[in-house]
Design an enzyme around this catalytic site. Sequence first.
Site, PDB file in Angstrom:
ATOM      1  N   GLU A  50     -98.882 -31.252  -4.838  1.00 52.76           N
ATOM      2  CA  GLU A  50     -99.286 -32.602  -5.264  1.00 52.76           C
ATOM      3  C   GLU A  50     -98.959 -33.680  -4.228  1.00 52.76           C
ATOM      4  O   GLU A  50     -98.369 -34.706  -4.548  1.00 52.76           O
ATOM      5  CB  GLU A  50     -98.668 -32.923  -6.628  1.00 52.76           C
ATOM      6  N   ASN A 110    -101.122 -26.988  -3.053  1.00 56.36           N
ATOM      7  CA  ASN A 110    -101.529 -26.928  -4.461  1.00 56.36           C
ATOM      8  C   ASN A 110    -101.645 -28.345  -5.005  1.00 56.36           C
ATOM      9  O   ASN A 110    -100.816 -29.208  -4.688  1.00 56.36           O
ATOM     10  CB  ASN A 110    -100.424 -26.149  -5.217  1.00 56.36           C
ATOM     11  N   HIS A 115    -105.729 -28.292 -14.557  1.00 55.38           N
ATOM     12  CA  HIS A 115    -105.285 -28.812 -15.853  1.00 55.38           C
ATOM     13  C   HIS A 115    -106.459 -29.645 -16.378  1.00 55.38           C
ATOM     14  O   HIS A 115    -106.632 -30.808 -15.992  1.00 55.38           O
ATOM     15  CB  HIS A 115    -104.033 -29.691 -15.697  1.00 55.38           C
ATOM     16  N   GLU A 131    -102.977 -23.152 -12.276  1.00 52.83           N
ATOM     17  CA  GLU A 131    -102.228 -23.632 -13.454  1.00 52.83           C
ATOM     18  C   GLU A 131    -103.173 -23.921 -14.618  1.00 52.83           C
ATOM     19  O   GLU A 131    -103.015 -24.916 -15.336  1.00 52.83           O
ATOM     20  CB  GLU A 131    -101.443 -24.902 -13.098  1.00 52.83           C
ATOM     21  N   ASP A 151    -105.145 -24.729 -17.757  1.00 53.90           N
ATOM     22  CA  ASP A 151    -105.122 -24.959 -19.203  1.00 53.90           C
ATOM     23  C   ASP A 151    -106.200 -25.994 -19.517  1.00 53.90           C
ATOM     24  O   ASP A 151    -106.614 -26.750 -18.641  1.00 53.90           O
ATOM     25  CB  ASP A 151    -103.732 -25.356 -19.749  1.00 53.90           C
TER      26      ASP A 151
HETATM   27  O1  G3I Z   1     -83.858 -28.240 -17.955  1.00 51.91           O
HETATM   28  C1  G3I Z   1     -83.754 -29.443 -18.709  1.00 51.91           C
HETATM   29  C2  G3I Z   1     -82.758 -29.306 -19.791  1.00 51.91           C
HETATM   30  O2  G3I Z   1     -81.495 -29.101 -19.221  1.00 51.91           O
HETATM   31  C3  G3I Z   1     -82.783 -30.572 -20.655  1.00 51.91           C
HETATM   32  O3  G3I Z   1     -81.927 -30.428 -21.720  1.00 51.91           O
HETATM   33  C4  G3I Z   1     -84.196 -30.838 -21.166  1.00 51.91           C
HETATM   34  C5  G3I Z   1     -84.269 -32.134 -21.966  1.00 51.91           C
HETATM   35  O4  G3I Z   1     -85.548 -32.728 -21.857  1.00 51.91           O
HETATM   36  O5  G3I Z   1     -85.046 -30.934 -20.079  1.00 51.91           O
HETATM   37  C6  G3I Z   1     -85.110 -29.766 -19.290  1.00 51.91           C
HETATM   38  O6  G3I Z   1     -85.963 -29.991 -18.240  1.00 51.91           O
HETATM   39  C7  G3I Z   1     -87.346 -30.005 -18.539  1.00 51.91           C
HETATM   40  C8  G3I Z   1     -88.028 -28.915 -17.714  1.00 51.91           C
HETATM   41  O7  G3I Z   1     -89.409 -28.994 -17.871  1.00 51.91           O
HETATM   42  C9  G3I Z   1     -87.549 -27.519 -18.090  1.00 51.91           C
HETATM   43  O8  G3I Z   1     -87.861 -27.263 -19.429  1.00 51.91           O
HETATM   44  C10 G3I Z   1     -87.906 -31.370 -18.171  1.00 51.91           C
HETATM   45  O9  G3I Z   1     -87.387 -32.358 -19.034  1.00 51.91           O
HETATM   46  C11 G3I Z   1     -89.396 -31.361 -18.244  1.00 51.91           C
HETATM   47  O10 G3I Z   1     -89.912 -32.574 -17.709  1.00 51.91           O
HETATM   48  C12 G3I Z   1     -89.934 -30.223 -17.411  1.00 51.91           C
HETATM   49  O11 G3I Z   1     -91.337 -30.231 -17.520  1.00 51.91           O
HETATM   50  C13 G3I Z   1     -92.023 -29.420 -16.602  1.00 51.91           C
HETATM   51  C14 G3I Z   1     -92.860 -30.283 -15.688  1.00 51.91           C
HETATM   52  O12 G3I Z   1     -93.619 -29.462 -14.815  1.00 51.91           O
HETATM   53  C15 G3I Z   1     -92.022 -31.229 -14.862  1.00 51.91           C
HETATM   54  O13 G3I Z   1     -92.837 -32.117 -14.184  1.00 51.91           O
HETATM   55  C16 G3I Z   1     -92.921 -28.482 -17.381  1.00 51.91           C
HETATM   56  O14 G3I Z   1     -92.121 -27.567 -18.135  1.00 51.91           O
HETATM   57  C17 G3I Z   1     -93.830 -27.711 -16.427  1.00 51.91           C
HETATM   58  O15 G3I Z   1     -94.799 -27.021 -17.173  1.00 51.91           O
HETATM   59  C18 G3I Z   1     -94.538 -28.678 -15.508  1.00 51.91           C
HETATM   60  O16 G3I Z   1     -95.323 -27.949 -14.608  1.00 51.91           O
HETATM   61  C19 G3I Z   1     -96.089 -28.709 -13.679  1.00 51.91           C
HETATM   62  C20 G3I Z   1     -96.187 -27.900 -12.407  1.00 51.91           C
HETATM   63  O17 G3I Z   1     -94.904 -27.564 -11.947  1.00 51.91           O
HETATM   64  C21 G3I Z   1     -96.950 -28.663 -11.326  1.00 51.91           C
HETATM   65  N1  G3I Z   1     -98.253 -29.074 -11.822  1.00 51.91           N
HETATM   66  C22 G3I Z   1     -98.262 -29.796 -13.096  1.00 51.91           C
HETATM   67  C23 G3I Z   1     -97.522 -29.002 -14.152  1.00 51.91           C
HETATM   68  C24 G3I Z   1     -97.585 -29.718 -15.490  1.00 51.91           C
HETATM   69  O18 G3I Z   1     -96.921 -30.947 -15.431  1.00 51.91           O
END
Ligand code: G3I
Length: 358
Positions: free
Chosen positions: A167, A210, A246, A274, A276
């Site tokens: 990104e 990507n 996405h 990715e 969906d």
């Molecule tokens: O690990 C912490 C945890 O310790 C905490 O308690 C909890 C509370 O909110 O958060 C946890 O972290 C989260 C993490 O996912 C792991 O679950 C973050 O808040 C959350 O923002 C994070 O979201 C991820 C996101 O990327 C971050 O930008 C999504 O799961 C993941 O699917 C998403 O994936 C991205 C790709 O990497 C890049 N392209 C877009 C895609 C969708 O946004």
Amino acid sequence: MRNPHHRAGRLRSALLAAVLLAGTALAVGLGVGRPDHAAAATSLKSLADAKGRDIGFALDPGRLSETAYRQIADTEFNLVVAENAMKWDATEPSPGQFTFGQGDAVASYAAGGGKKLYGHTLVWHSQLPNWVSNLPGPDLLQAMRSHITGVAGHYRGKVVAWDVVNEAFADGGSGGRRDSVFQQRIGDRWIEEAFRAARAADPAAKLCINDYSTDGVNAKSTAIWNLVRDFKARGVPIDCVGLQAHLIVGQVPGDLQANLQRFADLGVDVRITELDIRMPTPPSAANLAAQAADYKRVVTACLAVSRCAGVTTWGITDRYSWIPGVFPGQGAALIWDDNYQPKPAYQAVKPLFHELGR
Ligand code: G3I
């Protein structure tokens, strides 16, 4: 000289044997007499394996203890990518302190199941620890190189490809770079510095760039196309382009295949990384049918391009998708529903690997 009739006879027998074998395989595939093997024989994985393409999913290793999650992960996919476990905040939360517990869980799951491992992601402006964001330019470049060396070096020989840079381009029509901390403090050369460091750390891994909203031909995808062309011309290592896909139901770009092909024509692999396809929740039957047609469009476009390595969906089940948290009121974007039931999109995608492609 050998008798050509004997040779023709041998050929006929070989052909007959092949037909019989294929018939048996088909009967097993259709579940005739072997219902226990039917599911595995006709999984997305088995069909994609036969076509030499990847069908992947984003794994949260914490979910593998759930029976339905594990069963689908095991049987339906031949490639695994960590949804979060290999990102910078997970792998180097403090300077030089590498933590590979979660990432290694993903890698060992992939290895144990004979699945390919795809690396995501070495450098991204999001999920970036504060200590990185606070570094001045020269230190940031050094930290980026050392992060890449540490992480890609740790998984050296285990990943088929890395999203080296994720990104990096701006939204909208500017065709410019995203105004990230890397861009601000290192300048334009930060992307090629990242690719050179990744090549040195794992020479066998394919190195990808990507991004999202780059699925059709537009200013952002053209900016990446220009970068790839420039890298190729100057000998900067780059091997592949990931289109995240996405997408929103009813909005698959009509020029997705042409876009994949124009990258392939530069001499790089492409992949849908990715996938969906979201919609308002709860999903209507009409939207689920439209989503099935959309999934079919995306997979068909990939299979039509010989350099499209495959398709990865961003998760397995709607239950754990990132979408509702980021787009409230939307979701139902994957191909298994909240209760792990296969959706119309699953049924639409499956035969494609059977019918189409190289
Ligand atoms: O690990 C912490 C945890 O310790 C905490 O308690 C909890 C509370 O909110 O958060 C946890 O972290 C989260 C993490 O996912 C792991 O679950 C973050 O808040 C959350 O923002 C994070 O979201 C991820 C996101 O990327 C971050 O930008 C999504 O799961 C993941 O699917 C998403 O994936 C991205 C790709 O990497 C890049 N392209 C877009 C895609 C969708 O946004």
